[in-house]
Design a protein around this motif. Sequence first.
Motif, PDB file in Angstrom:
ATOM      1  N   ALA A  41       0.806  -1.219   0.000  1.00  0.00           N
ATOM      2  CA  ALA A  41       0.000   0.000   0.000  1.00  0.00           C
ATOM      3  C   ALA A  41       0.840   1.270   0.000  1.00  0.00           C
ATOM      4  CB  ALA A  41      -0.942  -0.006   1.206  1.00  0.00           C
ATOM      5  N   VAL A  42       1.943   1.275   0.744  1.00  0.00           N
ATOM      6  CA  VAL A  42       2.771   2.479   0.837  1.00  0.00           C
ATOM      7  C   VAL A  42       3.369   2.838  -0.516  1.00  0.00           C
ATOM      8  CG1 VAL A  42       4.860   1.217   1.489  1.00  0.00           C
ATOM      9  CG2 VAL A  42       4.593   3.619   2.155  1.00  0.00           C
ATOM     10  N   ILE A  43       3.691   1.842  -1.327  1.00  0.00           N
ATOM     11  CA  ILE A  43       4.222   2.090  -2.663  1.00  0.00           C
ATOM     12  C   ILE A  43       3.129   2.637  -3.567  1.00  0.00           C
ATOM     13  CG2 ILE A  43       5.211   1.005  -4.724  1.00  0.00           C
ATOM     14  CD1 ILE A  43       6.661  -0.930  -2.886  1.00  0.00           C
ATOM     15  N   ALA A  44       1.954   2.051  -3.469  1.00  0.00           N
ATOM     16  CA  ALA A  44       0.821   2.536  -4.264  1.00  0.00           C
ATOM     17  C   ALA A  44       0.519   3.985  -3.947  1.00  0.00           C
ATOM     18  CB  ALA A  44      -0.407   1.669  -3.981  1.00  0.00           C
ATOM     19  N   GLU A  45       0.603   4.333  -2.665  1.00  0.00           N
ATOM     20  CA  GLU A  45       0.332   5.717  -2.246  1.00  0.00           C
ATOM     21  C   GLU A  45       1.362   6.682  -2.825  1.00  0.00           C
ATOM     22  OE1 GLU A  45       0.337   5.328   1.964  1.00  0.00           O
ATOM     23  OE2 GLU A  45      -1.571   4.217   2.010  1.00  0.00           O
ATOM     24  N   SER A  46       2.613   6.257  -2.896  1.00  0.00           N
ATOM     25  CA  SER A  46       3.665   7.118  -3.441  1.00  0.00           C
ATOM     26  C   SER A  46       3.434   7.407  -4.917  1.00  0.00           C
ATOM     27  CB  SER A  46       5.038   6.459  -3.257  1.00  0.00           C
ATOM     28  OG  SER A  46       5.371   6.374  -1.896  1.00  0.00           O
ATOM     29  N   PHE A  47       3.101   6.377  -5.681  1.00  0.00           N
ATOM     30  CA  PHE A  47       2.855   6.586  -7.108  1.00  0.00           C
ATOM     31  C   PHE A  47       1.589   7.403  -7.337  1.00  0.00           C
ATOM     32  CE2 PHE A  47       6.008   3.260  -7.710  1.00  0.00           C
ATOM     33  CZ  PHE A  47       6.644   3.694  -8.870  1.00  0.00           C
ATOM     34  N   ARG A  99      14.495   0.669 -13.349  1.00  0.00           N
ATOM     35  CA  ARG A  99      14.173   1.166 -12.015  1.00  0.00           C
ATOM     36  C   ARG A  99      13.318   2.419 -12.122  1.00  0.00           C
ATOM     37  NH1 ARG A  99      19.128   1.974  -9.888  1.00  0.00           N
ATOM     38  NH2 ARG A  99      19.164   0.083  -8.625  1.00  0.00           N
ATOM     39  N   LEU A 100      12.187   2.430 -11.404  1.00  0.00           N
ATOM     40  CA  LEU A 100      11.323   3.606 -11.328  1.00  0.00           C
ATOM     41  C   LEU A 100      11.385   4.152  -9.913  1.00  0.00           C
ATOM     42  CD1 LEU A 100       8.112   2.435 -13.242  1.00  0.00           C
ATOM     43  CD2 LEU A 100      10.131   3.556 -14.162  1.00  0.00           C
ATOM     44  N   THR A 101      11.671   5.432  -9.796  1.00  0.00           N
ATOM     45  CA  THR A 101      11.796   6.059  -8.489  1.00  0.00           C
ATOM     46  C   THR A 101      10.871   7.254  -8.381  1.00  0.00           C
ATOM     47  OG1 THR A 101      14.132   5.417  -8.333  1.00  0.00           O
ATOM     48  CG2 THR A 101      13.380   7.158  -6.865  1.00  0.00           C
ATOM     49  N   VAL A 102      10.100   7.277  -7.294  1.00  0.00           N
ATOM     50  CA  VAL A 102       9.204   8.397  -7.009  1.00  0.00           C
ATOM     51  C   VAL A 102       9.783   9.166  -5.838  1.00  0.00           C
ATOM     52  CG1 VAL A 102       6.889   9.095  -6.308  1.00  0.00           C
ATOM     53  CG2 VAL A 102       7.197   7.114  -7.773  1.00  0.00           C
ATOM     54  N   LYS A 103      10.049  10.436  -6.054  1.00  0.00           N
ATOM     55  CA  LYS A 103      10.542  11.278  -4.968  1.00  0.00           C
ATOM     56  C   LYS A 103       9.371  11.846  -4.187  1.00  0.00           C
ATOM     57  CE  LYS A 103      14.901  12.671  -7.107  1.00  0.00           C
ATOM     58  NZ  LYS A 103      15.765  13.811  -7.509  1.00  0.00           N
ATOM     59  N   LYS A 104       9.514  11.855  -2.856  1.00  0.00           N
ATOM     60  CA  LYS A 104       8.460  12.393  -2.018  1.00  0.00           C
ATOM     61  C   LYS A 104       8.359  13.900  -2.221  1.00  0.00           C
ATOM     62  CE  LYS A 104       8.708   8.764   1.465  1.00  0.00           C
ATOM     63  NZ  LYS A 104       8.935   8.432   2.890  1.00  0.00           N
ATOM     64  N   SER A 105       7.131  14.386  -2.217  1.00  0.00           N
ATOM     65  CA  SER A 105       6.895  15.798  -2.493  1.00  0.00           C
ATOM     66  C   SER A 105       7.043  16.660  -1.248  1.00  0.00           C
ATOM     67  CB  SER A 105       5.485  15.986  -3.064  1.00  0.00           C
ATOM     68  OG  SER A 105       4.512  15.518  -2.143  1.00  0.00           O
ATOM     69  N   SER A 112      11.376  13.811   2.923  1.00  0.00           N
ATOM     70  CA  SER A 112      12.588  13.300   2.303  1.00  0.00           C
ATOM     71  C   SER A 112      12.421  11.831   1.949  1.00  0.00           C
ATOM     72  CB  SER A 112      13.775  13.461   3.256  1.00  0.00           C
ATOM     73  OG  SER A 112      13.535  12.743   4.463  1.00  0.00           O
ATOM     74  N   GLY A 113      13.336  11.367   1.112  1.00  0.00           N
ATOM     75  CA  GLY A 113      13.302   9.960   0.734  1.00  0.00           C
ATOM     76  C   GLY A 113      12.606   9.734  -0.589  1.00  0.00           C
ATOM     77  N   SER A 114      12.512   8.454  -0.971  1.00  0.00           N
ATOM     78  CA  SER A 114      11.910   8.109  -2.246  1.00  0.00           C
ATOM     79  C   SER A 114      11.390   6.676  -2.187  1.00  0.00           C
ATOM     80  CB  SER A 114      12.930   8.254  -3.378  1.00  0.00           C
ATOM     81  OG  SER A 114      14.028   7.386  -3.153  1.00  0.00           O
ATOM     82  N   THR A 115      10.592   6.314  -3.177  1.00  0.00           N
ATOM     83  CA  THR A 115      10.063   4.964  -3.311  1.00  0.00           C
ATOM     84  C   THR A 115      10.535   4.405  -4.640  1.00  0.00           C
ATOM     85  OG1 THR A 115       8.089   5.487  -2.011  1.00  0.00           O
ATOM     86  CG2 THR A 115       7.972   3.577  -3.456  1.00  0.00           C
ATOM     87  N   THR A 116      11.043   3.185  -4.631  1.00  0.00           N
ATOM     88  CA  THR A 116      11.617   2.597  -5.839  1.00  0.00           C
ATOM     89  C   THR A 116      11.060   1.205  -6.102  1.00  0.00           C
ATOM     90  OG1 THR A 116      13.705   3.804  -5.603  1.00  0.00           O
ATOM     91  CG2 THR A 116      13.751   1.803  -6.935  1.00  0.00           C
ATOM     92  N   ILE A 117      10.786   0.925  -7.383  1.00  0.00           N
ATOM     93  CA  ILE A 117      10.461  -0.435  -7.816  1.00  0.00           C
ATOM     94  C   ILE A 117      11.310  -0.734  -9.056  1.00  0.00           C
ATOM     95  CG2 ILE A 117       8.105  -0.350  -6.920  1.00  0.00           C
ATOM     96  CD1 ILE A 117       7.115  -0.051  -9.808  1.00  0.00           C
TER      97      ILE A 117
END
Length: 230
Positions: A152-158, A179-185, A189-194
């Motif tokens: 769920a946390v990854i889905a929320e980031s995207f 690699r796909l990376t979403v930066k937090k707005s 800080s931080g990012s989510t990667t798949i």
Amino acid sequence: MSESRVAKHTFVYNGERYFRDKSEDIVMCSYGEKEDPLGTKASLNVTDHVERALLKGRVHYVTTADVEWERQAKAEVEADGGLKYFTAAASGTASFSYERAKTAKLKLAKFVIDEGPLQELLNKDAGKARKFLAQEGGDGRIVSTIWVVVEAVIAESFAAAGKSTGAIEAEVLSATKMRLTVKKSGSASGSTTIIWEPGTTFAYLMHKVGKWNKGKTQVDELVIDAKGLN
């Protein structure tokens, strides 16, 4: 909530039917011959994949689907054994199962390359794929939509990133990995990667060429091929 239903050969979301057979071989823009076009086991026999570098800037996140896993049949959900789902942990992926889907409340994230960018890709850059489709004829297909299983946390980031320009960064890792990376707005800080790779696609949809120019050197029209269509 939009309808989400999982069957052995099909994933249904909001009335659209997606392919599940041989999904372990599929990544975005895999191409090949459609097997058993009108049968229940219709699927893609993968010949190759469009170069990952050519997908950058052309593929985007669309939506997240909630699945009531407890209302699905275990045998249907686990039909494509060996599937991996994306986790927020350092390892990045874990083995998917019906029980895990229920307890972790896993979701499905949809990524698409729209018809315009896909046609441009084939005509301008992916010549190898275009030539294959021209030679293969009516059974030639290219994958234009994939669903992947995520926490769920990854889905929320995207979902938070949406389609905003630059929100999702793509990095090529190999011929089949991206690699796909979403930066937090904001101030977060931080990012989510798949990492897209074979074994992470839950379901997919394809396109075929509906019309060629004279000589079959350019695609003039693409036609969607969802589960149940030719």
